[in-house]
Design a protein around this motif. Structure first.
Motif, short mmCIF file in Angstrom:
data_model
loop_
_atom_site.label_atom_id
_atom_site.label_comp_id
_atom_site.label_asym_id
_atom_site.label_seq_id
_atom_site.Cartn_x
_atom_site.Cartn_y
_atom_site.Cartn_z
N GLY A 21 0.80 -1.22 0.00
CA GLY A 21 0.00 0.00 0.00
C GLY A 21 0.84 1.27 0.00
N ILE A 22 1.97 1.23 -0.67
CA ILE A 22 2.83 2.40 -0.78
C ILE A 22 3.05 2.71 -2.26
CG2 ILE A 22 4.00 1.99 1.41
CD1 ILE A 22 6.34 0.78 -0.19
N SER A 23 3.66 3.87 -2.53
CA SER A 23 3.92 4.23 -3.92
C SER A 23 5.22 3.57 -4.40
CB SER A 23 4.01 5.74 -4.09
OG SER A 23 5.22 6.22 -3.54
N VAL A 24 5.28 3.35 -5.70
CA VAL A 24 6.49 2.77 -6.30
C VAL A 24 7.67 3.71 -6.10
CG1 VAL A 24 7.53 2.02 -8.47
CG2 VAL A 24 5.15 1.46 -7.99
N ASN A 25 7.41 5.01 -6.17
CA ASN A 25 8.48 5.99 -5.98
C ASN A 25 9.07 5.91 -4.57
OD1 ASN A 25 8.31 6.95 -8.60
ND2 ASN A 25 6.81 8.53 -8.06
N SER A 26 8.23 5.71 -3.58
CA SER A 26 8.73 5.55 -2.21
C SER A 26 9.60 4.31 -2.10
CB SER A 26 7.57 5.42 -1.22
OG SER A 26 6.84 6.61 -1.15
N LEU A 27 9.17 3.24 -2.69
CA LEU A 27 9.92 1.99 -2.66
C LEU A 27 11.28 2.16 -3.33
CD1 LEU A 27 9.87 -0.97 -1.80
CD2 LEU A 27 8.82 -1.51 -4.00
N ARG A 28 11.29 2.83 -4.47
CA ARG A 28 12.56 3.07 -5.18
C ARG A 28 13.50 3.96 -4.37
NH1 ARG A 28 9.71 3.82 -10.98
NH2 ARG A 28 9.53 1.59 -11.47
N ALA A 29 12.95 4.97 -3.71
CA ALA A 29 13.77 5.86 -2.87
C ALA A 29 14.35 5.08 -1.70
CB ALA A 29 12.93 7.04 -2.37
N TRP A 30 13.55 4.20 -1.11
CA TRP A 30 14.04 3.37 0.00
C TRP A 30 15.14 2.44 -0.48
CZ3 TRP A 30 8.61 1.63 2.15
CH2 TRP A 30 8.00 2.74 2.76
N LYS A 31 14.98 1.92 -1.69
CA LYS A 31 16.00 1.02 -2.22
C LYS A 31 17.33 1.76 -2.40
CE LYS A 31 17.20 -1.95 -6.11
NZ LYS A 31 16.88 -2.32 -7.48
N ALA A 32 17.26 2.98 -2.91
CA ALA A 32 18.48 3.77 -3.10
C ALA A 32 19.17 4.01 -1.76
CB ALA A 32 18.15 5.10 -3.78
N LEU A 33 18.40 4.32 -0.73
CA LEU A 33 18.97 4.51 0.61
C LEU A 33 19.55 3.20 1.15
CD1 LEU A 33 16.30 6.80 2.30
CD2 LEU A 33 18.64 7.40 1.72
N TYR A 34 18.81 2.13 0.95
CA TYR A 34 19.23 0.81 1.44
C TYR A 34 20.56 0.39 0.82
CZ TYR A 34 19.03 -4.31 1.92
OH TYR A 34 19.31 -5.61 2.17
#
Length: 79
Positions: A21-34
């Motif tokens: 239930g989150i946006s794809v953009n949020s997930l991609r931003a989290w991946k970059a941080l991760y």
């Protein structure tokens, strides 16, 4: 963690984002941080791999040196 689920789960970013239930953009931003986090899980995995490979290189070099010595012994002329 959402990023682990995406990376290791074999699902697309859209599927994981929809499941959570989150946006794809949020997930991609989290991946970059991760992936860039110093001392984070990704960095730890890379360091473990580097350590494993260094150990393997040392073992292979030792085996090579043993083989070189054995070849030198067998190639010595006999009296």
């Amino acid at each position: 963690m959402a990023v682990d689920r995406w990376i290791r789960g074999g699902k697309t970013s859209k599927e994981v984002a929809d499941d959570l239930g989150i946006s794809v953009n949020s997930l991609r931003a989290w991946k970059a941080l991760y992936l860039s986090e110093p001392g984070g899980p990704q960095q730890q995995n890379l360091q473990e791999e580097v350590n494993r490979l260094k150990k393997e290189v040392m073992e292979l070099q030792e085996e090579r040196d043993i083989l070189k010595k054995s070849v030198a012994i067998f190639l010595k002329p006999r009296k």
